[in-house]
Write an enzyme that holds these catalytic residues in place. Sequence first.
Site, mmCIF file in Angstrom:
data_model
loop_
_atom_site.group_PDB
_atom_site.id
_atom_site.type_symbol
_atom_site.label_atom_id
_atom_site.label_comp_id
_atom_site.label_asym_id
_atom_site.label_seq_id
_atom_site.Cartn_x
_atom_site.Cartn_y
_atom_site.Cartn_z
ATOM 1 N N GLU A 33 0.843 -1.187 0.000
ATOM 2 C CA GLU A 33 0.000 0.000 0.000
ATOM 3 C C GLU A 33 0.880 1.239 0.000
ATOM 4 O O GLU A 33 1.811 1.368 0.796
ATOM 5 C CB GLU A 33 -0.918 0.004 1.223
ATOM 6 C CG GLU A 33 -1.624 1.311 1.527
ATOM 7 C CD GLU A 33 -2.427 1.866 0.359
ATOM 8 O OE1 GLU A 33 -2.546 3.099 0.287
ATOM 9 O OE2 GLU A 33 -2.937 1.082 -0.470
ATOM 10 N N ARG A 106 -16.285 4.759 4.307
ATOM 11 C CA ARG A 106 -15.142 4.027 3.775
ATOM 12 C C ARG A 106 -14.125 3.665 4.849
ATOM 13 O O ARG A 106 -13.528 2.580 4.805
ATOM 14 C CB ARG A 106 -14.453 4.852 2.681
ATOM 15 C CG ARG A 106 -15.204 4.864 1.361
ATOM 16 C CD ARG A 106 -14.478 5.683 0.322
ATOM 17 N NE ARG A 106 -15.205 5.661 -0.950
ATOM 18 C CZ ARG A 106 -15.009 4.772 -1.911
ATOM 19 N NH1 ARG A 106 -14.102 3.831 -1.749
ATOM 20 N NH2 ARG A 106 -15.708 4.822 -3.031
ATOM 21 N N TYR A 208 -26.828 9.924 1.591
ATOM 22 C CA TYR A 208 -27.260 8.773 2.383
ATOM 23 C C TYR A 208 -26.563 8.799 3.734
ATOM 24 O O TYR A 208 -25.487 9.385 3.882
ATOM 25 C CB TYR A 208 -26.998 7.457 1.650
ATOM 26 C CG TYR A 208 -25.593 7.254 1.135
ATOM 27 C CD1 TYR A 208 -24.576 6.780 1.963
ATOM 28 C CD2 TYR A 208 -25.273 7.527 -0.203
ATOM 29 C CE1 TYR A 208 -23.290 6.569 1.485
ATOM 30 C CE2 TYR A 208 -23.997 7.323 -0.686
ATOM 31 C CZ TYR A 208 -23.015 6.845 0.154
ATOM 32 O OH TYR A 208 -21.748 6.649 -0.322
ATOM 33 N N ASP A 289 -10.436 -0.444 -10.024
ATOM 34 C CA ASP A 289 -10.261 0.729 -10.873
ATOM 35 C C ASP A 289 -9.065 0.612 -11.806
ATOM 36 O O ASP A 289 -9.062 1.209 -12.884
ATOM 37 C CB ASP A 289 -10.103 1.981 -10.009
ATOM 38 C CG ASP A 289 -11.425 2.487 -9.449
ATOM 39 O OD1 ASP A 289 -12.479 1.951 -9.843
ATOM 40 O OD2 ASP A 289 -11.400 3.414 -8.617
#
Length: 382
Positions: A33, A106, A208, A289
């Site tokens: 990462e 997230r 939301y 992605d």
Amino acid sequence: MSRPRILIAGGGIGGLTAAAALAQAGFPVELLEAAPEFGEIGAGVTLSPNAMRGFDFIGCMEEVAAAGVEPKRQRIQHWQDGRALLTLERADARAKYGAPYVYIHRADLHAILVETAREAGVTLRAGAQVVSSEGTTVTLAHGEQVSGDVLVGADGLKSAIRDRFEPVAAHFTGHVAWRAVVPVTDALRPLVDWPGIHIGPGRMITRYPVRGSTLLNMVFFARQSGWQDDGWTIPAVPGELREIYAGWEPEVQAMIAAAEAVPHFRWALNARQPLKSWIVDGRVTLLGDAAHAMTPFLGHGAACAIEDAVVLARALAASATPEEGLQRYQDARIERTTFIQAESNANADRMQGQETDLFGLTELRNEETLGLFDYDCRTVAV
């Protein structure tokens, strides 16, 4: 026979899901990462039942659902007067699809996936930015080289791995977005009880609740040229939203007032063209992605990455060689993601057209009517 070593570049939703699924299948997995530590910025994410089935596969579906919000319903409203153009029931998602429909922050989702990957035995390395690769070996920003038997590029829109497939930059879609997460107040409570979308000519807003309905996630979209920077942390210009949405109905003005009262951010929506192949050099592939970055107008970017992850793990586990596994993965996934990319782009035109009164009165093409919820990455043929 020992399992091949899997090297994954990118620790987002897709990369972490793939790492957990592969490790649970017995593969040694190392995940790199770029960020200095594991954590997620950004705002909310919508997880449709097909996405949640992927989390069921790696054993964390109910934990994700508990950390999120399962809406009972949604509505699409007219920009001028707020009237409902279309209502969608979501309370029956578990009964209808065998998995819930969930909104979640997230950061909360990311924390669950990191822990799931760790429990599966994944080697997680933060601060490991991949800048290039050759074969199944990557070079990190500080010069270190890391190798595996299979290399998976899950490193997002600006993927360094994808450059080997197509040395073309992501393209600007003509849309700009602004995001804000705000505390729920009395003025915003109706929008928590009725999450959904406001639509108008050239613009739309989705909202939301997350974190037990104590926060409201809002994303404002507009067609706009002349500014194409993407990134999660670019501050918005004060007063910009009020100007762009001048004349929109009172609930929209309440959302804008709330957004302007907190730090909020904007980014250009960039995307990728579909690839004809997701495999290079036999043992290098892409997911999420990096493979198929798309516009958010079907709410399926994260879902596609989760599906990719599970199908990749199943295909490799079912194959005699990595080459066979990657081919089976590509064959199982590329047609679906290409279709969703195209439909998401088309949905932007449908939902931001000039005649918003007609929305819902003509043929409805959304993620549910297109049959996307029916897909089961746990059982689809690989």
